[in-house]
Structures are given as C-alpha cells and as structure tokens.
Design an enzyme around this catalytic site. Structure first.
Site, PDB file in Angstrom:
ATOM      1  N   SER A  80       0.950  -1.147  -0.049  1.00 40.01           N
ATOM      2  CA  SER A  80      -0.031   0.074  -0.159  1.00 40.01           C
ATOM      3  C   SER A  80       1.019   1.289   0.073  1.00 40.01           C
ATOM      4  O   SER A  80       2.102   1.184   0.324  1.00 40.01           O
ATOM      5  CB  SER A  80      -0.907  -0.289   1.373  1.00 40.01           C
ATOM      6  OG  SER A  80      -1.420   1.013   1.457  1.00 40.01           O
ATOM      7  N   TYR A  99      -1.729  -1.796  10.612  1.00 45.27           N
ATOM      8  CA  TYR A  99      -1.811  -1.957   9.213  1.00 45.27           C
ATOM      9  C   TYR A  99      -0.550  -1.291   8.578  1.00 45.27           C
ATOM     10  O   TYR A  99      -0.068  -2.064   7.626  1.00 45.27           O
ATOM     11  CB  TYR A  99      -3.266  -1.322   8.890  1.00 45.27           C
ATOM     12  CG  TYR A  99      -3.408  -1.512   7.229  1.00 45.27           C
ATOM     13  CD1 TYR A  99      -3.589  -2.479   6.637  1.00 45.27           C
ATOM     14  CD2 TYR A  99      -3.282  -0.226   6.377  1.00 45.27           C
ATOM     15  CE1 TYR A  99      -3.733  -2.521   5.338  1.00 45.27           C
ATOM     16  CE2 TYR A  99      -3.339  -0.390   5.104  1.00 45.27           C
ATOM     17  CZ  TYR A  99      -3.584  -1.482   4.738  1.00 45.27           C
ATOM     18  OH  TYR A  99      -3.878  -1.393   3.103  1.00 45.27           O
TER      19      TYR A  99
END
Length: 249
Positions: free
Chosen positions: A140, A153
């Site tokens: 990401s 995360y």
C-alpha cells in the site's frame, strides 16, 4: 498438469479483479479465500466468460498458522504447476493501538505478514520450476509512512514493501519476477472492513480497482509499482517532508 496463478484474498476487491483479468489473459487460477460460496460464484462467472481456462478454489482461513501449508498441500494433491503467486489478502482496522482488541491485531499480523511470508517461502521452489514465473505482493502507499490510528496495518505494509524489495534482488537471477503493488485508496471492501467510510483519504483520491490491477499486471518486472499519478505524487511528497509532519498528515 495445470499451470495456475494462485491468488489469496480472491473473493472480493483486488483479488477478484486479478482473477478476472488473468483469466482474460488465458491464465488458469487457484483462488483462495475464506468465503467458499463467494469463491464458487466467482469460479462459475469466470468459467462462463472464459471457458478455456481452469479455475480451482480452496476455502482457507488465512488467520490460521497452518494455512499456507494447507494451500501448498492442495497444490500438490491436484498436481498443479505454479506460474504465479499474488499475495493479495490483507486487512486493516481503524482505531488506536491500545483500544483495538489484541487478538484482532494479531490476526492482522498473521494475514498481512506471517501467512504471506510462509506462503511465499513454500511457493518459491514451485515457481522456480516454471519459466517467467512471478510474485506480486500487495502492500500500500501506507508502506511509506507511519499511520496513527492504523498503526499495525501501516507497519505491516511497510514490512511487505521491504521484504518484497529484498526478494526482488534475490530472485531476479532465478527466473522469478517480484513486484510490490502499492495502491492508494481503492474502491474495495477494505473501506468498510477497516471502518473508514468517512475517512478524508477515501473522499479525496480513490481509484477504481480495474486500472490498479491492470497496471500491476503490466509491470511485474518492476520492484515497486504505484498506480495513479496522485499516489505517486503523495509517496514522493511524504518522502521529502519531515516524519513528524508525515505522521500528522
């Protein structure tokens, strides 16, 4: 023996889109996710649209420590040849580290890091047996900075980015291409699962999943793949500014 591309997290979002685009390119597939009914539906849709490909699926809970071995055992039991691995499965949850249940955060680490590492390690000997094989690890743009209120995360995606770049160097002379896909905000189920429907991030710059996946598949030879010029710009910008400001942003 059938040559397949293995996709984790294939029941929705980017994983589902990878499945359809690869099938369109003529690849047979092994779809892995927890929701068996959804996998069956995707299998039937792909077979109807692309009858010349084969689609296998396996319902596996990737939060379980032995899930990677279960997948590879299935590959051997079906006499499948592995042409590609897409480690797409992953999730996040919004909230402070101290408030989110520790069990949930450990599950996140298991899926985002441990299972990805285990499956990659088990898959590499199989991928070496095929020409022009590849690995796509989905990270990401979050991998490039710390993320308060999504601490685990963001940290897990930073691991995926670093790990995958190292593999890119280790395996480039052995016939396996390794790339790290670093999408920004994308229209998938992640928004709801991470409890972020009102996040400013998902209001300002959201990409559709189709161009994200097509860009990833067109650039499997690159170590780091960032789709979308706004995402490229944001990564460039965050690497220039002081960490204290990046954390606040």
């Amino acid at each position: 023996m059938k040559k397949v591309v293995l996709i984790t997290g294939a029941s929705a979002g980017l994983g589902e889109e990878f499945a359809f685009q690869l099938a369109e390119q003529g690849f047979s597939l092994l779809l892995v996710a927890r929701r068996e009914l959804k996998l069956q539906q995707i299998q039937q849709q792909i077979l109807t649209r692309y009858p010349k490909v084969d689609v296998f699926y396996q319902s596996v809970d990737l939060t379980e420590q032995e899930s990677a071995q279960q997948i590879v055992t299935y590959i051997h039991s079906q006499s499948l040849l592995l042409a590609g691995l897409i480690n797409n499965a992953g999730f996040g949850q919004r909230g402070t580290f101290s408030q989110i249940a520790l069990t949930r955060q450990m599950e996140m680490l298991q899926v985002n890091i441990n299972t990805l590492v285990s499956l990659t390690h088990l898959a590499i000997p199989l991928l070496k047996q095929q020409q022009d094989s590849f690995i796509i690890n989905v990270a990401s743009t979050a991998a490039f900075q710390a993320g308060p209120n999504l601490a685990i995360y963001y940290a897990s995606k930073a691991f995926v980015l670093s790990f995958s770049q190292a593999l890119y160097e280790e395996l480039k002379g052995e016939g396996i291409q390794v790339s790290t896909l670093c999408p920004g905000a994308t229209k998938t189920d992640f928004i709801q699962l991470a409890q972020m429907p009102e996040s400013t991030l998902f209001k300002l710059r959201v990409m559709e999943k189709q161009p994200v996946v097509s860009y990833a598949l067109a650039n499997t030879d690159k170590a780091v793949v960032i789709p979308g010029w706004l995402n490229k710009l944001s990564v460039f910008f965050v690497q220039l500014i002081p960490g204290s400001l990046a954390r606040k942003l």
